[in-house]
Design a protein around this motif. Structure first.
Motif, short mmCIF file in Angstrom:
data_model
loop_
_atom_site.label_atom_id
_atom_site.label_comp_id
_atom_site.label_asym_id
_atom_site.label_seq_id
_atom_site.Cartn_x
_atom_site.Cartn_y
_atom_site.Cartn_z
N THR A 1 54.80 36.98 -28.40
CA THR A 1 55.09 35.83 -27.54
C THR A 1 54.84 36.23 -26.10
O THR A 1 55.27 37.30 -25.66
CB THR A 1 56.55 35.37 -27.72
OG1 THR A 1 56.76 35.01 -29.09
CG2 THR A 1 56.86 34.17 -26.84
N GLN A 2 54.15 35.40 -25.35
CA GLN A 2 53.85 35.68 -23.96
C GLN A 2 53.80 34.37 -23.17
O GLN A 2 53.70 33.29 -23.75
CB GLN A 2 52.53 36.44 -23.78
CG GLN A 2 51.33 35.82 -24.47
CD GLN A 2 51.27 36.13 -25.94
OE1 GLN A 2 51.39 37.29 -26.34
NE2 GLN A 2 51.10 35.11 -26.76
N VAL B 1 59.61 37.95 -21.81
CA VAL B 1 58.17 37.82 -22.05
C VAL B 1 57.39 38.23 -20.82
O VAL B 1 57.83 38.04 -19.69
CB VAL B 1 57.79 36.37 -22.45
CG1 VAL B 1 58.50 35.95 -23.72
CG2 VAL B 1 58.10 35.39 -21.32
#
Length: 316
Positions: free
Chosen positions: A101-102, A70
């Protein structure tokens, strides 16, 4: 701190009750910020980051978390503040927004607070168009700012907002040359970026747009229209975010279904929220469908399908 979300699955009971839980955190000042727990997958101490060439200036590095790589965004830098130093002694909030997603690098993580959406208010007048706030609230007599994460992410990696020619070609199939009025689509979203994205899509399809900045605003507009004309014949559908100040999208849908003048409106919930509870909640509150943000082709196809069915029904 990783255990702060251990009971997140139990929190789905809050959905539909116009309630939420905020995970509060700080950046590099005393100011507290909040993010909806439903958008948070995990909270952990920031691991060692890998820096790659030509990364966006707001991205601190990359982290490998449970088999997934990520990008880690410096939330302080992203909102116009100083860079967060010494990342490995800070915390990272892993979240899902808009199908991605981060990680968000923050100075410290505080606690989870159970809130009512009525206590979540739009940013005050005077904050300006360049601010990164989507809402504010009061916790323990202290102003907590809720960041417009969609605006931050769009600054780093803008999403494609163009409708493909293939989908646009479907528009001609439903054009009604005999119609004297252009149908209206109401868009309810507290994020200025999200409103613009959906508005561009709707207008590209040739429909008129009504904009609402939260669920309460949307409901007031709908009821006002209903006092003047048959709203179901004029309004093609309502596209609503789920997370919004004053009244969330689930509650808005419930209120629409309770009003005899509005109950037959087609409601599409359009949100960056992730989770298996979405489909169940769509059915529980009476929404017609749920579409994750933001894919212009997927949204356009859904809109055209609704209008096509609507016109075929009216032609009978």
């Amino acid at each position: 701190m990783s255990g702060i979300l251990d009971t997140v699955n139990q929190r789905t009971q809050l959905v539909g009750q116009n309630r939420l839980e905020l995970l509060t955190f700080k950046l590099m000042t005393r100011q507290r910020y909040g993010i909806n727990v439903f958008k948070v997958k995990e909270v952990l101490q920031c691991p060692k980051l890998t820096v790659a060439p030509k990364m966006h200036p707001l991205v601190k590095g990359m982290a490998h978390i449970r088999g997934l790589t990520v990008s880690v965004i410096d939330m302080s830098l992203a909102t116009g503040g100083p860079a967060i130093p010494d990342p490995e002694n800070r915390f990272m909030i892993i979240s899902e927004f808009n199908r991605t997603t981060q990680g968000f690098l923050v100075g410290s993580v505080d606690r989870i607070v159970n809130m009512h959406w009525e206590k979540i208010l739009p940013p005050p007048d005077g904050t300006g168009k360049e601010n990164f706030l989507t809402a504010v609230t009061d916790i323990d007599d202290e102003l907590v700012e809720i960041l417009d994460v969609e605006k931050i992410l769009n600054k780093i990696s803008p999403v494609n907002e163009e409708i493909s020619d293939e989908v646009l070609s479907q528009k001609a199939e439903i054009e009604d040359e005999n119609s004297e009025q252009t149908e209206i689509i109401l868009i309810a979203d507290d994020s200025s970026v999200a409103r613009r994205q959906v508005r561009r899509t709707v207008e590209a399809l040739g429909f008129e747009v009504l904009l609402a900045e939260d669920g309460g605003d949307a409901l007031r507009q709908l009821k006002q229209i209903a006092t003047q004309e048959d709203i179901v014949s004029r309004l093609a559908l309502v596209i609503s975010d789920i997370e919004m100040p004053e009244m969330d999208g689930y509650t808005l849908t419930t209120e629409i279904r309770k009003d005899t003048r509005l109950k037959d409106l087609h409601v599409v919930l359009h949100s960056s929220l992730s989770g298996v509870f979405n489909e169940a909640m769509v059915q529980r509150v009476g929404a017609d469908s749920f579409i994750p943000k933001f894919d212009p082709d997927e949204l356009s196809a859904a809109i055209l399908n609704v209008v096509k069915i609507r016109r075929e029904k009216n032609d009978k």
